[in-house]
Design an enzyme around this catalytic site. Structure first.
Site, PDB file in Angstrom:
ATOM      1  N   LYS A  13      40.896 -21.275  28.262  1.00 14.87           N
ATOM      2  CA  LYS A  13      41.442 -22.619  28.450  1.00 14.87           C
ATOM      3  C   LYS A  13      41.288 -23.009  29.910  1.00 14.87           C
ATOM      4  CE  LYS A  13      45.350 -21.195  30.719  1.00 14.87           C
ATOM      5  NZ  LYS A  13      45.624 -21.487  32.153  1.00 14.87           N
ATOM      6  N   ASP A 143      51.692 -18.604  27.457  1.00 16.75           N
ATOM      7  CA  ASP A 143      50.445 -19.278  27.063  1.00 16.75           C
ATOM      8  C   ASP A 143      49.975 -18.918  25.655  1.00 16.75           C
ATOM      9  OD1 ASP A 143      50.337 -20.516  29.500  1.00 16.75           O
ATOM     10  OD2 ASP A 143      48.714 -19.288  30.312  1.00 16.75           O
TER      11      ASP A 143
END
Length: 289
Positions: A13, A143
Site C-alpha cells: 500500500k 494496518d
C-alpha cells in the site's frame, strides 16, 4: 489430505497522505490517511497439514518465525478454528517470497498477515466473515484490517476505521532509499506534529492530486537523510512524498510511459520500481461477506 493455495499475492500500500490528528490515552496516535493498493507485493504459498503444526518454510533473515506476523496470524486463526471444530487439526506450511523491503512503509508485514488470514480461512473452511477477519487482524497490527477490507480506503482512528474511496488509475515510481525505519522511533519523536486539523473524505475526493501531506515525513527526513535526498530528487518530476513511516518514497504519474522515463534516470545507488494503482485486493474473491 493436503490442500494447497499457491502464489497468493500480498499487495503493498501507499499512503497518499497521512495526518496525525491526536493521541489516545493509551499512547496510540489518531490518524487520517488514504490507503492505496498497488500491484507489487510479497507472494505466499500455503499447504495444509494434518498435525496441527504451523511452519514457515522460508528462512527470513532478521525475522524469527515465532515473531513473524505470518505465523502469528496463522496461530490466531488456528485458535478460532479449533474452538469451532475441536475434533479437527488445523496446520499449515507457509512459504513467503519477500519482494518488499522491511521498514519501508509499504505495509509488507501487515499485508502478509492479511493474506495468511484470507488464505487459511479458505483452506481450513473456518467460515469467518470479512468483519470477523478484520477484527482478528487488528489484534496483529493497525494496518492489517485494511488489507482484509481489500479496497482503497479513507482510514481514521489508529487506521482501523475504513471507508471505501475512489482513487484514479495511475502509476507510481517508488524509491527505496536504502534505510529501514523503525516505526516507534518516528511516533515517539518530540518533533512529530500531532494536531493536524481533521479533514473529510469529500476534501480528499475533491482535490486528490497533491492533497495533504505526510506528518511523519519531516521527522523521518531528519533522522534518515537518505529519505530527504530521495524525496528531493524525485520531487523534480512531481509531488514526491514518503509512504507510512518510511522509508520508501513515491511519486504519481498519469501514464506508464512517464513512470518508465523517470525510472531510467534514477541514480544507481537507489533501488527503484514502478507500480500500478489497483482497486481491489487480488484475494477479494476468497472473502465471506
Amino acid at each position: 489430505m493436503t490442500l494447497t493455495l499457491n502464489h497468493c499475492p500480498a499487495p503493498a500500500k501507499l499512503n497518499l497522505f497521512l495526518h496525525v490528528t491526536g493521541r489516545r490515552a493509551d499512547g496510540y496516535h489518531l490518524l487520517q490517511s488514504v490507503f492505496q493498493l498497488i500491484d507489487r507485493g510479497d507472494v505466499l504459498h500455503f499447504a495444509t497439514r494434518d498435525d496441527n503444526l504451523i511452519q514457515r518454510t522460508t528462512d527470513l533473515p532478521g525475522v524469527p518465525a515465532e515473531s513473524d506476523l505470518v505465523v502469528r496470524a496463522a496461530k490466531l486463526l488456528q485458535t478460532v478454528a479449533t474452538e469451532k471444530n475441536p475434533a479437527k487439526n488445523f496446520g499449515a506450511d507457509i512459504a513467503v517470497e519477500k519482494k518488499l523491503p522491511m521498514g519501508g512503509g509499504l505495509g509488507g508485514g501487515s499485508s502478509d498477515a492479511a493474506t495468511t488470514l484470507l488464505a487459511l480461512n479458505h483452506l481450513w473452511q473456518t467460515g469467518l466473515s470479512r468483519a470477523e477477519l478484520m477484527a482478528l487482524g487488528l489484534q496483529l497490527g493497525a494496518d492489517v484490517p485494511f488489507f482484509i477490507f481489500g479496497q482503497n480506503a479513507f482510514a481514521e482512528g489508529i487506521g482501523e476505521a475504513l471507508v471505501e474511496v475512489e482513487t484514479p488509475d495511475r502509476w507510481f515510481v517508488v524509491i527505496e532509499p536504502g534505510v529501514s525505519v523503525p516505526t516507534p522511533q518516528i511516533f515517539s519523536s518530540t518533533e512529530l506534529t500531532r494536531d493536524t486539523k481533521p479533514v473529510k473524505i469529500s476534501d480528499f475526493s475533491g482535490a486528490q492530486e497533491s492533497f495533504g501531506k505526510n506528518d511523519l515525513q519531516v521527522v523521518a527526513e531528519k533522522l534518515f537523510p537518505p529519505i530527504a535526498e530521495a524525496i528531493q530528487w524525485l520531487g523534480q518530476y512531481g509531488d514526491a512524498r514518503m509512504t507510512g513511516s518510511g522509508a520508501c518514497v513515491f511519486c504519481p504519474f498519469e501514464q506508464e510511459q512517464q513512470a518508465d522515463a523517470v525510472l531510467t534516470t534514477v541514480p544507481p545507488h537507489w533501488k527503484a520500481w514502478k507500480a500500478k494503482a489497483i482497486k481491489h485486493h487480488p484475494l477479494a474473491y476468497l472473502q465471506q461477506s
